[in-house]
Design an enzyme around this catalytic site. Structure first.
Site, PDB file in Angstrom:
ATOM      1  N   ASP A   1       0.851  -1.196   0.000  1.00  0.00           N
ATOM      2  CA  ASP A   1       0.000   0.000   0.000  1.00  0.00           C
ATOM      3  C   ASP A   1       0.887   1.247   0.000  1.00  0.00           C
ATOM      4  O   ASP A   1       0.885   2.005   0.949  1.00  0.00           O
ATOM      5  CB  ASP A   1      -0.944  -0.012   1.215  1.00  0.00           C
ATOM      6  CG  ASP A   1      -0.209  -0.066   2.553  1.00  0.00           C
ATOM      7  OD1 ASP A   1       0.931  -0.588   2.613  1.00  0.00           O
ATOM      8  OD2 ASP A   1      -0.755   0.446   3.560  1.00  0.00           O
TER       9      ASP A   1
ATOM     10  N   ASP B   1       7.003   0.973   1.968  1.00  0.00           N
ATOM     11  CA  ASP B   1       6.626   0.060   0.875  1.00  0.00           C
ATOM     12  C   ASP B   1       7.541   0.265  -0.330  1.00  0.00           C
ATOM     13  O   ASP B   1       7.944  -0.698  -0.989  1.00  0.00           O
ATOM     14  CB  ASP B   1       5.186   0.311   0.419  1.00  0.00           C
ATOM     15  CG  ASP B   1       4.181   0.216   1.531  1.00  0.00           C
ATOM     16  OD1 ASP B   1       3.427  -0.768   1.573  1.00  0.00           O
ATOM     17  OD2 ASP B   1       4.133   1.141   2.367  1.00  0.00           O
TER      18      ASP B   1
ATOM     19  N   VAL C   1       2.614  -6.362   2.939  1.00  0.00           N
ATOM     20  CA  VAL C   1       3.213  -5.379   3.849  1.00  0.00           C
ATOM     21  C   VAL C   1       2.257  -4.213   4.095  1.00  0.00           C
ATOM     22  O   VAL C   1       2.667  -3.144   4.544  1.00  0.00           O
ATOM     23  CB  VAL C   1       4.579  -4.889   3.315  1.00  0.00           C
ATOM     24  CG1 VAL C   1       5.577  -6.040   3.280  1.00  0.00           C
ATOM     25  CG2 VAL C   1       4.460  -4.258   1.927  1.00  0.00           C
TER      26      VAL C   1
ATOM     27  N   GLN D   1       7.792  10.872  11.506  1.00  0.00           N
ATOM     28  CA  GLN D   1       7.968   9.911  12.601  1.00  0.00           C
ATOM     29  C   GLN D   1       8.407  10.621  13.880  1.00  0.00           C
ATOM     30  O   GLN D   1       7.998  10.242  14.981  1.00  0.00           O
ATOM     31  CB  GLN D   1       8.993   8.842  12.220  1.00  0.00           C
ATOM     32  CG  GLN D   1       8.514   7.885  11.140  1.00  0.00           C
ATOM     33  CD  GLN D   1       7.581   6.800  11.666  1.00  0.00           C
ATOM     34  OE1 GLN D   1       7.426   6.624  12.870  1.00  0.00           O
ATOM     35  NE2 GLN D   1       6.965   6.069  10.763  1.00  0.00           N
TER      36      GLN D   1
ATOM     37  N   HIS E   1       9.707  -0.294   8.004  1.00  0.00           N
ATOM     38  CA  HIS E   1       8.996  -1.493   8.460  1.00  0.00           C
ATOM     39  C   HIS E   1       8.938  -2.588   7.395  1.00  0.00           C
ATOM     40  O   HIS E   1       9.347  -3.730   7.621  1.00  0.00           O
ATOM     41  CB  HIS E   1       7.556  -1.129   8.850  1.00  0.00           C
ATOM     42  CG  HIS E   1       7.418  -0.068   9.870  1.00  0.00           C
ATOM     43  ND1 HIS E   1       7.650  -0.279  11.211  1.00  0.00           N
ATOM     44  CD2 HIS E   1       7.052   1.241   9.767  1.00  0.00           C
ATOM     45  CE1 HIS E   1       7.431   0.840  11.882  1.00  0.00           C
ATOM     46  NE2 HIS E   1       7.069   1.772  11.032  1.00  0.00           N
ATOM     47  N   ASP E   2       8.401  -2.230   6.225  1.00  0.00           N
ATOM     48  CA  ASP E   2       8.077  -3.232   5.207  1.00  0.00           C
ATOM     49  C   ASP E   2       9.312  -3.901   4.615  1.00  0.00           C
ATOM     50  O   ASP E   2       9.266  -5.064   4.200  1.00  0.00           O
ATOM     51  CB  ASP E   2       7.263  -2.595   4.084  1.00  0.00           C
ATOM     52  CG  ASP E   2       5.929  -2.044   4.567  1.00  0.00           C
ATOM     53  OD1 ASP E   2       5.538  -2.357   5.712  1.00  0.00           O
ATOM     54  OD2 ASP E   2       5.283  -1.309   3.808  1.00  0.00           O
TER      55      ASP E   2
END
Length: 313
Positions: A11, A16, A124, A227, A239-240
């Site tokens: 997404d 991503d 993800v 962040q 993260h992903d």
């Protein structure tokens, strides 16, 4: 080296885009297709973002649009982190790249059914596409080699005190996936927050250069700001991208097998991944949960992928 065949379900989304960049370039990964889901922003925006990244980096992999809404809950987006477009920061050339006409869920089902059981799904974002595919054609379940996903946490959430965004965005879909019996690997916040991308890391990727170094810088400088403003972090976690790191070399990430259940009851724990870390429920483990990551190895891997986009001619 065995190439892991994967479908990347995402997404886009800043992290991503980093996962896409790594998956498309590393020789250990055979990226078959990219499926797009609503999540960080609405589907019309995440699709454009995915196509923009593919065009910028010349990623010649088919892109499919999927579920525009969660299965049950009212839609939410993460514009506080990813901005109005879902990928604020980079400026892209006018978009000429187009998505395939086939729906992402149909692509997932058809590709798995025609396979030898050697394809790994790498979702993800919210799990809407994966869950709908499982419900539409349960015969895909034994065809899935593994699902390596980013989502959840065994500690604190980031969208509510209990829930991580991807799971909270479609808890019912996550419930379908976590009860599917397919081998699961979960990269939750406890692990992914260890990949905070500091200004030093951004400078390192800028020095590496090329179109991916430029894109990495534009992307992560934006998330550095959001962040810090939202969570007080010294940079944006990617993260992903940890899912791609795990697929390239699982030895870089320590995991623990646990029973994981998604809370779909309304209330303060809606969307929580309840991880039985101590085994007190006595239920068989259904998920390998990421605990720690070798960050020196990980950033070296990211840099290797960034350098892979530099044209030598």
């Amino acid at each position: 080296m065995e190439k892991r065949k994967i479908i990347l379900d995402c997404d886009p989304g800043h992290d991503d885009a980093i996962a896409m960049m790594m998956a498309a370039k590393h020789p250990a990964i055979d990226l078959l297709g990219i499926t797009i889901v609503a999540g960080n922003q609405t589907l019309d925006k995440t699709l454009i973002n995915g196509l923009n990244v593919c065009q910028k980096l010349e990623i010649n992999v088919p892109v499919y649009a999927g579920m525009p809404q969660p299965i049950m809950r009212q839609q939410i987006v993460a514009d506080n982190i990813h901005g109005e477009t879902g990928l604020d920061g980079p400026v892209f050339e006018p978009l000429t790249r187009q998505a395939e006409s086939t729906h992402a869920v149909k692509y997932i089902i058809d590709t798995l059914m025609a396979s030898d059981g050697d394809i790994t799904l790498v979702p993800v974002g919210p799990l809407s596409n994966i869950a709908v595919a499982m419900r539409m054609q349960p015969a895909i379940l034994p065809k899935i080699r593994e699902i390596v996903l980013m989502g959840g946490a065994y500690g604190t959430g980031n969208f509510t005190p209990s829930a991580e965004f991807n799971i909270f965005a479609d808890p019912e879909a996550a419930r379908v996936v976590f009860t599917s019996g397919v081998p699961l690997v979960m990269m939750g916040l406890d692990l992914t927050n260890q990949t905070v991308c500091t200004p030093d890391v951004i400078a390192r990727m800028e020095r590496a250069g090329g179109p991916a170094g430029e894109l990495f810088s534009d992307i992560m400088n934006f998330t550095l700001k959001t962040q810090f403003e939202n969570y007080g972090l010294a940079g944006g976690p990617v993260h992903d991208a940890t899912c791609i790191g795990y697929l390239i070399n699982p030895d870089g990430i320590k995991t623990q097998e646990m029973y994981v259940e998604v809370d779909v009851n309304s209330g303060p724990c809606y969307g929580r991944t309840v991880c039985d870390e101590l085994g007190v429920l006595g239920k068989p483990a259904n998920t390998k949960v990421g605990i720690t990551i070798d960050t020196d190895w990980f950033w070296g891997l990211v840099e290797e992928c960034v350098r892979g986009y530099i044209k030598t001619h």
